[in-house]
Design a protein around this motif. Structure first.
Motif, PDB file in Angstrom:
ATOM      1  N   GLU B 278     -15.423  -1.072  -5.444  1.00 39.32           N
ATOM      2  CA  GLU B 278     -14.637  -0.162  -4.607  1.00 39.32           C
ATOM      3  C   GLU B 278     -14.961   1.287  -4.936  1.00 39.32           C
ATOM      4  N   SER B 279     -14.688   2.145  -3.974  1.00 41.13           N
ATOM      5  CA  SER B 279     -14.871   3.581  -4.181  1.00 41.13           C
ATOM      6  C   SER B 279     -13.637   4.143  -4.869  1.00 41.13           C
ATOM      7  N   ARG B 280     -13.729   5.395  -5.308  1.00 44.17           N
ATOM      8  CA  ARG B 280     -12.566   6.047  -5.917  1.00 44.17           C
ATOM      9  C   ARG B 280     -11.396   6.058  -4.943  1.00 44.17           C
ATOM     10  N   THR B 281     -11.683   6.389  -3.693  1.00 40.54           N
ATOM     11  CA  THR B 281     -10.614   6.442  -2.689  1.00 40.54           C
ATOM     12  C   THR B 281      -9.954   5.073  -2.544  1.00 40.54           C
ATOM     13  N   GLU B 282     -10.759   4.027  -2.491  1.00 42.87           N
ATOM     14  CA  GLU B 282     -10.185   2.681  -2.352  1.00 42.87           C
ATOM     15  C   GLU B 282      -9.324   2.338  -3.561  1.00 42.87           C
ATOM     16  N   ASN B 283      -9.808   2.740  -4.740  1.00 47.24           N
ATOM     17  CA  ASN B 283      -9.027   2.448  -5.942  1.00 47.24           C
ATOM     18  C   ASN B 283      -7.670   3.154  -5.898  1.00 47.24           C
ATOM     19  N   LEU B 284      -7.675   4.429  -5.516  1.00 44.41           N
ATOM     20  CA  LEU B 284      -6.427   5.200  -5.540  1.00 44.41           C
ATOM     21  C   LEU B 284      -5.468   4.787  -4.426  1.00 44.41           C
ATOM     22  N   THR B 285      -6.010   4.321  -3.310  1.00 46.47           N
ATOM     23  CA  THR B 285      -5.147   4.100  -2.148  1.00 46.47           C
ATOM     24  C   THR B 285      -4.699   2.661  -1.955  1.00 46.47           C
ATOM     25  N   SER B 286      -5.375   1.701  -2.610  1.00 49.33           N
ATOM     26  CA  SER B 286      -5.012   0.321  -2.298  1.00 49.33           C
ATOM     27  C   SER B 286      -4.748  -0.561  -3.512  1.00 49.33           C
ATOM     28  N   THR B 287      -5.184  -0.155  -4.693  1.00 45.71           N
ATOM     29  CA  THR B 287      -4.932  -1.013  -5.849  1.00 45.71           C
ATOM     30  C   THR B 287      -3.674  -0.547  -6.574  1.00 45.71           C
ATOM     31  N   GLY B 288      -3.219  -1.389  -7.509  1.00 44.11           N
ATOM     32  CA  GLY B 288      -1.904  -1.233  -8.127  1.00 44.11           C
ATOM     33  C   GLY B 288      -1.534   0.167  -8.573  1.00 44.11           C
ATOM     34  N   PHE B 289      -0.505   0.725  -7.940  1.00 36.92           N
ATOM     35  CA  PHE B 289       0.063   1.989  -8.392  1.00 36.92           C
ATOM     36  C   PHE B 289       1.054   1.676  -9.514  1.00 36.92           C
ATOM     37  N   ALA B 290       1.652   2.729 -10.066  1.00 39.83           N
ATOM     38  CA  ALA B 290       2.649   2.536 -11.113  1.00 39.83           C
ATOM     39  C   ALA B 290       3.895   3.376 -10.834  1.00 39.83           C
ATOM     40  N   ARG B 291       5.011   2.956 -11.470  1.00 37.77           N
ATOM     41  CA  ARG B 291       6.316   3.667 -11.421  1.00 37.77           C
ATOM     42  C   ARG B 291       6.932   3.657 -10.010  1.00 37.77           C
ATOM     43  N   ASP B 292       7.329   4.833  -9.535  1.00 36.51           N
ATOM     44  CA  ASP B 292       8.082   4.980  -8.281  1.00 36.51           C
ATOM     45  C   ASP B 292       9.473   4.372  -8.403  1.00 36.51           C
ATOM     46  N   TYR B 293      10.182   4.775  -9.449  1.00 33.07           N
ATOM     47  CA  TYR B 293      11.556   4.361  -9.708  1.00 33.07           C
ATOM     48  C   TYR B 293      12.479   5.569  -9.531  1.00 33.07           C
ATOM     49  N   ILE B 687       1.045  10.120  -6.544  1.00 32.76           N
ATOM     50  CA  ILE B 687       0.515   9.590  -5.286  1.00 32.76           C
ATOM     51  C   ILE B 687       1.593   9.883  -4.250  1.00 32.76           C
ATOM     52  N   GLN B 688       1.279  10.848  -3.409  1.00 34.06           N
ATOM     53  CA  GLN B 688       2.271  11.363  -2.478  1.00 34.06           C
ATOM     54  C   GLN B 688       1.925  10.896  -1.071  1.00 34.06           C
ATOM     55  N   TYR B 689       2.952  10.538  -0.324  1.00 29.81           N
ATOM     56  CA  TYR B 689       2.750  10.197   1.085  1.00 29.81           C
ATOM     57  C   TYR B 689       3.517  11.196   1.932  1.00 29.81           C
ATOM     58  N   ASP B 690       2.955  11.616   3.049  1.00 26.23           N
ATOM     59  CA  ASP B 690       3.752  12.452   3.942  1.00 26.23           C
ATOM     60  C   ASP B 690       4.681  11.537   4.747  1.00 26.23           C
ATOM     61  N   SER B 691       5.553  12.143   5.551  1.00 24.12           N
ATOM     62  CA  SER B 691       6.569  11.321   6.233  1.00 24.12           C
ATOM     63  C   SER B 691       5.949  10.404   7.280  1.00 24.12           C
ATOM     64  N   ASP B 692       4.690  10.683   7.665  1.00 17.96           N
ATOM     65  CA  ASP B 692       3.998   9.786   8.602  1.00 17.96           C
ATOM     66  C   ASP B 692       3.292   8.643   7.874  1.00 17.96           C
ATOM     67  N   GLY B 693       3.398   8.615   6.551  1.00 19.11           N
ATOM     68  CA  GLY B 693       2.792   7.524   5.799  1.00 19.11           C
ATOM     69  C   GLY B 693       1.355   7.755   5.393  1.00 19.11           C
ATOM     70  N   ASN B 694       0.879   8.994   5.527  1.00 13.93           N
ATOM     71  CA  ASN B 694      -0.486   9.289   5.088  1.00 13.93           C
ATOM     72  C   ASN B 694      -0.519   9.531   3.592  1.00 13.93           C
ATOM     73  N   ASN B 695      -1.464   8.874   2.938  1.00  5.41           N
ATOM     74  CA  ASN B 695      -1.658   9.082   1.503  1.00  5.41           C
ATOM     75  C   ASN B 695      -2.353  10.426   1.306  1.00  5.41           C
ATOM     76  N   LEU B 696      -1.756  11.291   0.496  1.00  3.13           N
ATOM     77  CA  LEU B 696      -2.288  12.651   0.337  1.00  3.13           C
ATOM     78  C   LEU B 696      -3.159  12.812  -0.914  1.00  3.13           C
ATOM     79  N   ASN B 697      -3.300  11.759  -1.681  1.00  2.90           N
ATOM     80  CA  ASN B 697      -4.038  11.891  -2.949  1.00  2.90           C
ATOM     81  C   ASN B 697      -5.139  10.838  -3.023  1.00  2.90           C
ATOM     82  N   THR B 698      -6.147  11.009  -2.200  1.00  2.00           N
ATOM     83  CA  THR B 698      -7.111   9.934  -2.010  1.00  2.00           C
ATOM     84  C   THR B 698      -8.379  10.090  -2.846  1.00  2.00           C
ATOM     85  N   ASN B 699      -8.467  11.137  -3.625  1.00  2.00           N
ATOM     86  CA  ASN B 699      -9.622  11.266  -4.522  1.00  2.00           C
ATOM     87  C   ASN B 699      -9.260  12.226  -5.643  1.00  2.00           C
ATOM     88  N   PHE B 700     -10.217  12.471  -6.528  1.00  2.00           N
ATOM     89  CA  PHE B 700      -9.905  13.269  -7.717  1.00  2.00           C
ATOM     90  C   PHE B 700      -9.781  14.774  -7.434  1.00  2.00           C
TER      91      PHE B 700
END
Lengths: 292, 784
Positions: B278-293, B687-700
């Motif tokens: 996978e690419s960096r973007t794929e790793n950040l956007t689709s594989t296991g995130f952490a926290r969000d509590y 890893i921030q999403y805007d209110s439309d559900g767009n991932n805003l942190n897709t690379n380094f």
């Protein structure tokens, strides 16, 4: 992150490069350091059909001081400037500051000053410094060379005065007199990040301590690097006292028109523009041994 | 401190890492270094929409791209019975490729197989998918209203995934009601991502025997083998999982991802090996995130600062699928550690999890299943309590610490803490950081309007999952294992069920064996990650390697020693009962002059074994009797720039108690690495999403990893309370710095801002956020 397919040609002379650019027109892009172009291609944000590599053009890698001008060739690296023998001279302090904060040390090994000017990123460092230094860019085409003042060169985001079939071959920075100093102030989230806000300042003093000339520009404050004319006018002819510096800083804040992004909101960035111009002026004056 | 390895006495030696020459010279062998003849490359088509019906998928243009060999979609997989993948703790399932609709941006929609990586990327671009956008839910509090049901595939038509609680609800409510002092604060531990430098990837091949050879970046190769057998129906003996060198995992490489299933299906369908990286973007956007509590913390206390009750109600954002990698019985992981280092008389913790249109995950990012969230909540809340009581945060902590004489300590939320000395760690920290002087400096600075802060975090972790009566994944108990073979010349090999991703197992495991057997650690080879050769184990995450596999290694070595003793008796010409293990040698009891070394015994085990069975090997499957409870006292000192909101971490001291240390150099390295991650989480990462559900942190560029230039200078110190139940007294350390440090950083910043009346800011503490807090406070002062 695989670029779309492209052709690659290596030019060995400026004429050869221009011939390729003439042949392919808008489908061609010049490859110098590639530090912005290659990532853009990998994300497929840029899809040039042809890359014209100018790294083998022998007479483009130089830093040349003559006739009161410092000329930087199109394949001179940021790190060449950073390590130049004369860079410690305070008259070059603006350029020295910039050369140490462009991207990160690895990028500076490959990235070029002229390439950065041609890329014209809204958050560029060299574009901002070029404005404050009142630099010019030498552009070559089939018909020969022309010299474009930086204010005319920077047209819009990622757009410059370089036309189809042309290329920029050098940047020319006027050699400041010995009562000149500058400063580059940049706030970034980490090394290598684009500026949250940045300000380039260069001032020359008269013998009586009044300001003879001032260059003030902002990065990340609009579609491309921005000259703060009002602040420059406020300073020239005056003694650079605290209230004048504050007025120049306020002018920079007002002039700044940034975009909100993950680095911060519009009001924060406008505020920073003022803070950084004030800090830049104070540092430049300190370098001149003058007190604000 | 000795740095020279030697036969025997290996424990506590700062031996250089055996694996490093390979890595430093670029000779590591990672998944992407594997290239098999005839190998195809897989690229995944991903959704640009966070929530949308799939109207059609047109693959015709993609199939015409030169080099493209096949394209598969969710429908193809569904027809093969592989449409869905069970998540690890078994409460949910996850689409492999989208079926009917997509639930998060960058979700996997189609898989393209081609002759080169470039052709696969071109093919993926040429797959045309028509989407019909659906209403997007990005906020778990909005998800709670069930106005849009995200997962109609599930039996219960609600976005609520589970409710979990622990502790005495009524007693806690009563105690809170009657407490003279109370604080409450919503504390959010933002969504972040482990972002290992090597992204996830695999190579799948069916060999001449029809056996699946699966090279993969897995922290738990044996669990993968079993999971693949269950998902694909391939008999488990026909699956060979190999985890080669791994470039960082941090929990991100625990789950099984859709790309793995697609690669296996492609290899089967096309009869050729398939690689997916996978690419960096794929790793950040689709594989296991952490926290969000989102944690609502309430503390009751007496006027003099004794805690009377703690209640924490958490709203957890799990994204589109419940892919949190937690042990079966612990949907909220070890969140019950939220009472931390404090003897709270009444406590109650609850977690409610919700689906949203975000990437799935909730993995343990360098932490033992939600321990970081819990530690951050209590450590942040202790400072808020101190502020409320106008007390020194140090004194509030000291007053409420579990005392040294209370161990083993039974917490109100169900854990039995093994050992610790929290007072001592705090004393060491105060002395080393020069707390009194710092307070003086701070007072002087405050008079000048300068913002300086000192922040503490006195945390306790629970790691080493875990005892079989409580812990399993897919029903498999969370033991771990070791097999040791000693060769005739006294060299040997140890194999374990764990898998190093940078933790230094090749060195530390050898040191444990060497310590137990009096051999040279340089000649003990460590092998992990190959399911054909390594004994079954649950892998490396949640700081479990040393607490669990480390125990197995010590116990297996002791079994080797038992066997060796028989041979030694033969060599010493005495009965076995007359032989003792002393100073890393066998000797005739009380007669040091009559002794044999393990090296001599090893040779005899193959050459002169008498009536004994030849050979010298043993294995051990270690079921830990309890978890281990590493702890620490961290202190951060910061200066805040009033004009720009910049925070400078001037000093950071980490005092850790991880029990007995195997290799101090590796422990120091682990602490530096984890602190750097904690620093990034506190100040940079979300890893921030805007209110439309767009991932805003897709690379380094937008998900920041600090470099050496931003990273503060780390100071370290230690306190040692051995774990009483672990064979060598070790507790594990890899995760302590990530768990403990965020609260210290944030507490320091809030302390700096406290003269302005600021009591809390959520991470990441960006300059913009700090500046806004300062400006708001100044505006308030101006009005007053």
């Amino acid at each position: 992150m695989i670029p779309a397919a492209f052709e690659y040609v290596r030019a060995h002379s400026i004429d050869e490069a221009i011939a390729h650019l003439q042949q392919h027109g808008g489908d061609a892009r010049v490859l110098a350091g590639g530090q912005s172009l290659i990532p853009a291609m990998r994300f497929r944000l840029a899809r040039p059909a042809v890359l014209v590599d100018i790294n083998s053009v022998r007479d483009l890698s130089y830093l040349r001081a003559s006739d009161g001008v410092l000329e930087i060739g199109a394949t001179s690296r940021d790190s060449d400037v950073e390590r130049a023998g004369w860079i410690g001279d305070r008259r070059w302090s603006l350029i020295h500051d910039v050369s140490r904060v462009v991207a990160d040390p690895v990028v500076r090994q490959m990235g070029t000053v002229v390439g950065s000017l041609c890329h014209n990123d809204p958050s560029g460092d060299w574009t901002t410094a070029a404005l404050a230094s009142r630099a010019e860019v030498v552009v070559r085409g089939k018909a020969g060379a022309r010299t474009v003042p930086i204010d005319e060169f920077l047209v819009d985001s990622f757009t410059t005065a370089v036309g189809e079939g042309e290329m920029a071959v050098a940047a020319r920075f006027p050699k400041p007199d010995d009562r000149t100093a500058g400063s580059y102030q940049k706030i970034e989230r980490k090394v290598g990040d684009f500026a949250t806000a940045a300000a380039a300042v260069q001032i020359s003093l008269n013998a009586d301590g009044t300001v003879r000339a001032a260059g003030i520009a902002l990065s990340a404050a609009g579609p491309c690097a921005l000259r703060v004319d009002e602040a420059e006018r406020l300073l020239v002819g005056r003694e650079p006292r605290d209230e004048t510096i504050r007025a120049a800083a306020d002018a920079a804040s007002r002039r700044s028109a940034p975009q909100a992004d993950l680095r911060g909101g519009v009001d924060y960035k406008k505020h920073l523009a003022g803070v950084l111009v004030a800090r830049g002026l104070r540092q430049a004056l300190a370098r001149l041994g003058a007190r604000a | 401190m000795s740095t020279e390895p030697k036969p025997g006495g290996s424990l506590g030696v700062a031996m250089k890492r055996k694996e490093d020459p390979r890595f430093i010279q670029g000779k590591g062998r990672y998944v992407d270094d594997i290239s098999l003849p005839g190998m195809l490359h897989l690229a995944i088509v991903r959704s640009p929409y966070p929530h949308a019906g799939i109207t059609s998928i047109d693959i015709s243009e993609a199939m015409r791209v030169p080099g493209v060999r096949a394209v598969i979609t969710g429908k193809d997989l569904e027809a093969a019975g592989l449409g869905w993948l069970p998540t690890f703790h078994g409460f949910d399932k996850q689409m492999v490729l989208a079926i009917g609709k997509v639930l998060f941006q960058y979700q996997e929609v189609a898989a393209v197989f081609a002759e080169s990586r470039g052709a696969a990327a071109d093919g993926a671009e040429a797959v045309h998918v028509e989407y019909a956008p659906l209403p997007v839910v990005t906020d778990p509090f909005a998800a709670r209203t069930d106005q849009v049901i995200l997962r109609p595939d599930r039996e219960k038509k609600t976005n609520h995934i589970y409710h979990w609680e622990v502790g005495d609800k009524d007693a806690t409510a009563r105690a809170l009601r009657t407490s003279p002092r109370r604080i409450s604060q919503r504390i959010w531990f933002q969504r972040c991502h482990p972002a290992p430098l090597e992204p996830c990837g695999c190579v799948a091949q069916f060999d001449a025997m029809g056996r699946l050879q699966f090279y993969v970046t897995s922290q738990a190769p044996h669990v993968y083998r079993t999971a693949l057998a269950i998902v694909t129906g391939i008999a488990e003996d026909k699956i060979h999982v190999i985890s080669p060198d791994i470039g960082g995992g941090f929990g991100n490489k625990v789950p099984v991802y859709p790309g793995y299933v697609c690669a296996i299906v492609g290899a089967l369908k096309l009869g050729r090996p398939v690689k997916w990286i996978e690419s960096r973007t794929e790793n950040l956007t689709s594989t296991g995130f952490a926290r969000d509590y989102h944690m609502d913390v309430e503390i009751g206390a007496t006027d003099d600062g004794r805690m009377t009750a703690l209640h924490v109600a958490t709203t957890a954002d799990h994204g589109a699928f419940d892919a949190a990698a937690d042990p079966t019985k612990y949907p909220a992981g070890m969140f019950g550690i939220v009472t931390g280092s404090y003897d709270v008389p009444a406590a109650h913790a609850e977690v409610d999890a919700y689906f949203t249109n975000k990437a799935p995950g909730g993995i343990a990012y360098r932490c033992s299943f939600r321990v970081t969230e819990a530690s951050y909540a209590i450590e942040r809340a202790m400072d808020i309590l101190a502020d409320e009581l106008r007390m020194d945060p140090v004194e509030v902590r000291r007053k409420n610490f579990v005392r040294k004489d209370q161990f083993p300590y039974q917490s109100r939320l169900g854990f039995t803490y093994d050992s610790g000395d929290y007072q001592k760690a705090l004393d060491v920290a105060l002395e080393k950081i020069g707390y009194k002087e710092l307070l003086k400096e701070q007072t002087a600075k405050r008079l000048r309007g300068e913002l300086m802060g000192i922040g503490f975090s006195t945390f306790t972790e629970v790691v080493g999952a875990g005892p079989s009566k409580h812990f399993d994944i897919l029903g498999i108990k969370m033991f771990d294992s070791a097999e040791i073979r000693i060769h005739p010349t006294g060299a040997g090999i140890v194999r374990t069920g764990t898998k190093s991703q940078g933790q230094g197992h090749e060195t530390t495991w050898a040191q444990i064996v060497a310590e137990e057997l009096g051999l040279d650690p340089q000649n003990i080879m460590v092998e992990e990650g190959d399911t054909d050769t390594a004994p079954y184990g649950l892998g490396t995450y949640a700081s479990r390697s040393t607490p669990v596999a480390g125990g197995a290694i010590a116990m297996a070595a002791r079994r080797v020693r038992e066997k060796a003793k028989k041979v030694a008796a033969h060599l010493l010409e005495v009965g076995e009962a007359d032989v003792e293990w002393q100073d890393y040698k066998f000797q005739v009891k009380g007669v040091p002059a009559k002794s044999v070394t393990m090296k001599e015994v090893a040779f005899a085990a193959y050459t002169n074994m008498s009536q004994n069975e030849p050979g010298l090997e043993a294995s051990y499957y270690y079921d830990p009797p309890n978890m281990t409870f590493p702890s620490g006292c961290y202190v951060a000192v910061v200066d805040v720039d009033r004009e720009t909101g910049e925070v400078k971490v001037r000093r950071f001291l980490a005092v850790d108690d991880c029990g007995i240390i195997i290799n101090p150099l590796i422990v120091e390295g682990q602490i530096h690495g984890g602190l750097t991650e904690g620093f990034a989480i506190a100040f940079m990462q979300e890893i921030q999403y805007d209110s439309d559900g767009n991932n805003l942190n897709t690379n380094f560029t937008d998900y920041l990893l600090p470099t050496s230039l931003e990273t503060p200078h780390w100071e370290t110190a230690k306190v040692t309370t051995p774990s009483p139940h672990h064979p060598i007294g070790a507790k594990g350390v890899g995760e302590s710095p990530n768990v403990g440090s965020p609260a210290a950083f944030v507490n320091a910043v809030i302390d700096a801002l406290s003269p302005l009346g600021v009591r809390h800011l959520d991470m990441p503490i960006t300059r913009d956020k700090v500046w806004r807090a300062i400006r708001a406070a100044e505006a308030k002062t101006a009005l007053a």
